[in-house]
Scaffold this active site. Structure first.
Site, PDB file in Angstrom:
ATOM      1  N   GLY A   1     -16.932-135.826 -46.918  1.00  0.00           N
ATOM      2  CA  GLY A   1     -18.044-136.613 -46.409  1.00  0.00           C
ATOM      3  C   GLY A   1     -19.275-135.747 -46.197  1.00  0.00           C
TER       4      GLY A   1
ATOM      5  N   GLY B   1     -18.386-140.973 -50.878  1.00  0.00           N
ATOM      6  CA  GLY B   1     -18.773-139.560 -50.885  1.00  0.00           C
ATOM      7  C   GLY B   1     -17.626-138.614 -50.598  1.00  0.00           C
TER       8      GLY B   1
ATOM      9  CE  LYS C   1     -11.933-126.973 -50.057  1.00  0.00           C
ATOM     10  NZ  LYS C   1     -12.361-127.602 -51.314  1.00  0.00           N
TER      11      LYS C   1
ATOM     12  CG  ASP D   1     -12.205-128.880 -54.134  1.00  0.00           C
ATOM     13  OD1 ASP D   1     -13.145-128.066 -54.218  1.00  0.00           O
ATOM     14  OD2 ASP D   1     -11.923-129.466 -53.069  1.00  0.00           O
TER      15      ASP D   1
ATOM     16  CD  GLU E   1     -18.564-133.395 -55.759  1.00  0.00           C
ATOM     17  OE1 GLU E   1     -19.596-133.881 -56.280  1.00  0.00           O
ATOM     18  OE2 GLU E   1     -18.590-132.778 -54.684  1.00  0.00           O
TER      19      GLU E   1
END
Length: 271
Positions: free
Chosen positions: A139, A24, A42, A38, A27
């Site tokens: 997680g 986890g 950010k 990703d 993805e």
């Protein structure tokens, strides 16, 4: 997590990615995690907050980790570095660097010790000096905590009848027209190269000659293995050079008939 597993356990990129998905931490499919998207999202937000200017996502340079191999990790270690995927934002001479890509950083740098599912933000203030904010970044529980925190914050804003507790840019930087995004071609950095070449006399001199013609100075070289008629790695670290010159030189080198694969290039951040 992926690069940590490759470094600490010597496993392949593919195996590390599959582990991250199963646990986890990434993805499924993991495209946005491994291609830097990703992290770039950010970074766009953090850059806006840090420097008080709008930072469009499309202006953030991004490059993923899919080309990193166990060989690169091993050679980085021999040079005294670890490879990390970094999201970097700096303001230098009214130019903002906003870039996401794999980096080699010294083994003794604090960011080199951020491993596994942990993330960190390292910042330097004009008077505060260096600071590190470190914690779980992947997680179910860390992600759930972040989502709930956002919901609580939105609820508080709605109840208070305001648009936001904090302005979208955190603060406004005056003379914003004097700030611009630095083009990657202007970047000055140290570079790592891994060339896959046919084991033939004169190959190293050809490569170094092309680098020299573009003003790129070689700091260190590793050449291992003898495989007559086959492909062998030639690994180099440069002195500081300009990205535009690096691109031009590698384009010329990759066209040589002695190369068997495209060159792997990794930027070096000394901290």
């Amino acid at each position: 997590y992926i690069l940590s597993r490759m470094t600490d356990e010597g496993i392949s990129y593919e195996k590390a990615v599959n582990e991250a998905i199963r646990l986890g931490y990434a993805e499924d499919p993991p495209t946005l995690d491994v291609d830097g998207t990703d992290a770039a999202h950010k970074l766009a937000i953090l850059t806006s907050l840090a420097f008080g200017i709008p930072m469009p996502f499309k202006e953030v340079y991004r490059e993923g980790i899919s080309k990193i191999t166990e060989d690169d990790i091993r050679y980085a270690g021999e040079f005294g570095y670890r490879i990390k995927l970094l999201a970097i934002s700096k303001i230098i001479d009214n130019k903002i660097q906003a870039r996401v890509h794999p980096c080699m950083i010294p083994k003794d740098h604090i960011m080199a010790k951020v491993d596994g599912a942990f993330n960190a933000i390292y910042l330097e203030g004009d008077f505060l000096g260096p600071n590190l904010y470190w914690g779980m970044g992947a997680g179910a529980r860390p992600t759930g905590s972040a989502v709930v925190a956002d919901i609580i914050n939105i609820s508080r804003i709605i109840r208070s009848g305001t648009n936001s507790f904090i302005p979208p840019l955190a603060h406004f930087r005056p003379f914003i027209e004097d700030i611009r995004i630095q083009d990657m071609d202007e970047l000055q950095s140290v570079y790592y190269f891994r060339f896959s070449v046919i084991d033939r006399p004169g190959v190293l001199s050809k490569i170094s000659g092309i680098l020299g013609s573009h003003g790129i100075s070689i700091h260190s070289v590793i050449q291992k293995g003898r495989r007559f008629g086959g492909s062998v790695p030639v690994v180099m670290l440069t002195h500081e050079a300009r990205e535009r010159d690096i691109k031009d030189a590698l384009s010329e080198i990759d066209a040589l008939d002695v190369l068997t694969d495209p060159t792997v290039m990794i930027r070096v951040e000394e901290g």
